[in-house]
Write a protein that holds these residues in place. Structure first.
Motif, PDB file in Angstrom:
ATOM      1  N   SER A   1       0.857  -1.180   0.000  1.00  0.00           N
ATOM      2  CA  SER A   1       0.000   0.000   0.000  1.00  0.00           C
ATOM      3  C   SER A   1       0.894   1.230   0.000  1.00  0.00           C
ATOM      4  O   SER A   1       2.026   1.186   0.466  1.00  0.00           O
ATOM      5  N   THR A   2       0.418   2.318  -0.528  1.00  0.00           N
ATOM      6  CA  THR A   2       1.211   3.549  -0.569  1.00  0.00           C
ATOM      7  C   THR A   2       0.553   4.610   0.287  1.00  0.00           C
ATOM      8  O   THR A   2      -0.672   4.764   0.255  1.00  0.00           O
ATOM      9  N   PRO A   3       1.354   5.346   1.074  1.00  0.00           N
ATOM     10  CA  PRO A   3       0.780   6.413   1.895  1.00  0.00           C
ATOM     11  C   PRO A   3       0.455   7.674   1.104  1.00  0.00           C
ATOM     12  O   PRO A   3      -0.120   8.609   1.654  1.00  0.00           O
ATOM     13  N   PHE A   4       0.807   7.729  -0.185  1.00  0.00           N
ATOM     14  CA  PHE A   4       0.538   8.915  -0.981  1.00  0.00           C
ATOM     15  C   PHE A   4      -0.931   8.966  -1.420  1.00  0.00           C
ATOM     16  O   PHE A   4      -1.552   7.934  -1.698  1.00  0.00           O
TER      17      PHE A   4
ATOM     18  N   THR B   1      14.769   8.757  -1.493  1.00  0.00           N
ATOM     19  CA  THR B   1      15.985   8.909  -0.682  1.00  0.00           C
ATOM     20  C   THR B   1      15.967   8.004   0.543  1.00  0.00           C
ATOM     21  O   THR B   1      16.976   7.893   1.241  1.00  0.00           O
ATOM     22  N   LEU B   2      14.835   7.368   0.827  1.00  0.00           N
ATOM     23  CA  LEU B   2      14.712   6.533   2.025  1.00  0.00           C
ATOM     24  C   LEU B   2      15.144   5.108   1.716  1.00  0.00           C
ATOM     25  O   LEU B   2      14.846   4.561   0.662  1.00  0.00           O
ATOM     26  N   THR B   3      15.817   4.495   2.669  1.00  0.00           N
ATOM     27  CA  THR B   3      16.261   3.114   2.501  1.00  0.00           C
ATOM     28  C   THR B   3      16.300   2.428   3.861  1.00  0.00           C
ATOM     29  O   THR B   3      16.292   3.086   4.903  1.00  0.00           O
ATOM     30  N   GLY B   4      16.350   1.107   3.845  1.00  0.00           N
ATOM     31  CA  GLY B   4      16.449   0.358   5.098  1.00  0.00           C
ATOM     32  C   GLY B   4      15.267   0.598   6.032  1.00  0.00           C
ATOM     33  O   GLY B   4      14.107   0.511   5.641  1.00  0.00           O
ATOM     34  N   MET B   5      15.586   0.889   7.290  1.00  0.00           N
ATOM     35  CA  MET B   5      14.556   1.110   8.303  1.00  0.00           C
ATOM     36  C   MET B   5      13.657   2.283   7.950  1.00  0.00           C
ATOM     37  O   MET B   5      12.459   2.274   8.264  1.00  0.00           O
TER      38      MET B   5
ATOM     39  N   ASP C   1      11.042   1.114   5.620  1.00  0.00           N
ATOM     40  CA  ASP C   1      10.071   0.308   6.373  1.00  0.00           C
ATOM     41  C   ASP C   1       9.067   1.214   7.085  1.00  0.00           C
ATOM     42  O   ASP C   1       7.869   0.919   7.131  1.00  0.00           O
ATOM     43  N   TRP C   2       9.568   2.301   7.659  1.00  0.00           N
ATOM     44  CA  TRP C   2       8.670   3.249   8.326  1.00  0.00           C
ATOM     45  C   TRP C   2       7.710   3.871   7.320  1.00  0.00           C
ATOM     46  O   TRP C   2       6.504   3.988   7.583  1.00  0.00           O
ATOM     47  N   PHE C   3       8.233   4.260   6.172  1.00  0.00           N
ATOM     48  CA  PHE C   3       7.407   4.951   5.176  1.00  0.00           C
ATOM     49  C   PHE C   3       6.255   4.069   4.698  1.00  0.00           C
ATOM     50  O   PHE C   3       5.112   4.510   4.640  1.00  0.00           O
ATOM     51  N   VAL C   4       6.546   2.813   4.337  1.00  0.00           N
ATOM     52  CA  VAL C   4       5.485   1.943   3.804  1.00  0.00           C
ATOM     53  C   VAL C   4       4.498   1.523   4.884  1.00  0.00           C
ATOM     54  O   VAL C   4       3.427   0.989   4.567  1.00  0.00           O
ATOM     55  N   SER C   5       4.850   1.761   6.161  1.00  0.00           N
ATOM     56  CA  SER C   5       3.925   1.412   7.247  1.00  0.00           C
ATOM     57  C   SER C   5       2.880   2.507   7.493  1.00  0.00           C
ATOM     58  O   SER C   5       1.933   2.288   8.258  1.00  0.00           O
TER      59      SER C   5
ATOM     60  N   ARG D   1      10.112  14.413  10.495  1.00  0.00           N
ATOM     61  CA  ARG D   1      10.780  15.029  11.645  1.00  0.00           C
ATOM     62  C   ARG D   1      10.351  14.369  12.957  1.00  0.00           C
ATOM     63  O   ARG D   1      11.172  14.092  13.835  1.00  0.00           O
ATOM     64  N   GLU D   2       9.056  14.158  13.093  1.00  0.00           N
ATOM     65  CA  GLU D   2       8.532  13.570  14.329  1.00  0.00           C
ATOM     66  C   GLU D   2       9.040  12.140  14.526  1.00  0.00           C
ATOM     67  O   GLU D   2       9.361  11.734  15.652  1.00  0.00           O
ATOM     68  N   GLN D   3       9.133  11.378  13.435  1.00  0.00           N
ATOM     69  CA  GLN D   3       9.570   9.990  13.547  1.00  0.00           C
ATOM     70  C   GLN D   3      11.021   9.891  13.996  1.00  0.00           C
ATOM     71  O   GLN D   3      11.388   9.007  14.780  1.00  0.00           O
ATOM     72  N   TYR D   4      11.864  10.803  13.513  1.00  0.00           N
ATOM     73  CA  TYR D   4      13.299  10.715  13.791  1.00  0.00           C
ATOM     74  C   TYR D   4      13.792  11.880  14.645  1.00  0.00           C
ATOM     75  O   TYR D   4      14.939  12.313  14.522  1.00  0.00           O
TER      76      TYR D   4
END
Length: 223
Positions: A62-65, A119-123, A126-130, A147-150
């Motif tokens: 699923s995509t958050p966009f 630009t996102l990779t790895g963890m 994983d956060w983005f697709v969640s 910003r809030e996540q990291y």
């Protein structure tokens, strides 16, 4: 009499030979049948191997966009930003680097969303697709969520006393040291001239006098 007995013995021997030949023929036929079955099995195996394997369809995410962002095309002339974020870097530093590169192309808000995702990779990926499907509608929203996540990864804001950590390197010229020290002054944003001069003197390995330091600092560090 002797002749009759000889004929009987010959006939008996002939019957034994016929029985042996029939047994050999039956064994030969059995071997041929076994070879035939083996060849058929091998041919079926080859046919099964030649058939294309069933292709497993790719996993769908699923995509958050939002749909509007998904439908926006990325210009073919842009190769993508040259920065990556794995989930352990400073989010503000990453956003700054991303904005700097985007200034060169000036694309739309939706394109920025898509390029930032690349630009996102790895963890971080994983956060983005969640994120909830269709949740993100703008780059401002995406930046805030990022910003809030990291938040925990953010470097502490610079303070005036960080200037005392700036030391002149062995072999570094006075001009190079002044330039590097001045960059830190700008970074911390302090205007406290006595403290700047004192920190400058403490970090200088050339042993400048107080008067010499006061003469240099206002002219080169505070201009």
């Amino acid at each position: 009499m002797g002749m009759m007995q000889g004929l009987q013995e010959a006939m008996a021997a002939s019957k034994v030979e016929q029985v042996r030949m029939q047994a050999d023929l039956a064994a030969s036929q059995a071997r041929n049948d076994e070879l035939h079955r083996t060849n058929e099995e091998l041919r079926r195996g080859w046919r099964d191997t030649d058939e294309p394997e069933a292709v497993t369809p790719p996993r769908e995410f699923s995509t958050p966009f939002s749909q509007a962002i998904l439908e926006t095309a990325i210009p073919n002339t842009f190769t993508g930003p040259k920065v990556t974020f794995t989930g352990i870097e400073d989010p503000e530093a990453h956003l700054t680097a991303f904005h700097t590169q985007m200034m060169l192309v000036g694309d739309s808000d939706a394109v920025r969303c898509k390029l930032f995702m690349s630009t996102l990779t790895g963890m971080a990926m994983d956060w983005f697709v969640s994120l909830p499907e269709g949740h993100i509608t703008s780059f401002t929203q995406l930046s805030q969520l990022f910003r809030e996540q990291y938040l925990a990864n953010r470097a502490p804001p610079p303070v005036s006393y960080d200037l005392f950590d700036v030391k002149q390197y062995q072999g570094e010229t006075l001009k190079e040291y002044i330039s590097r020290f001045g960059a830190h002054v700008v970074k911390v944003g302090t205007k406290e001239e006595p403290m700047i001069v004192y920190a400058f003197r403490k970090g200088c390995v050339l042993g400048l006098s107080a008067n010499h330091s006061f003469a240099i600092a206002p002219r080169l560090l505070l201009k």
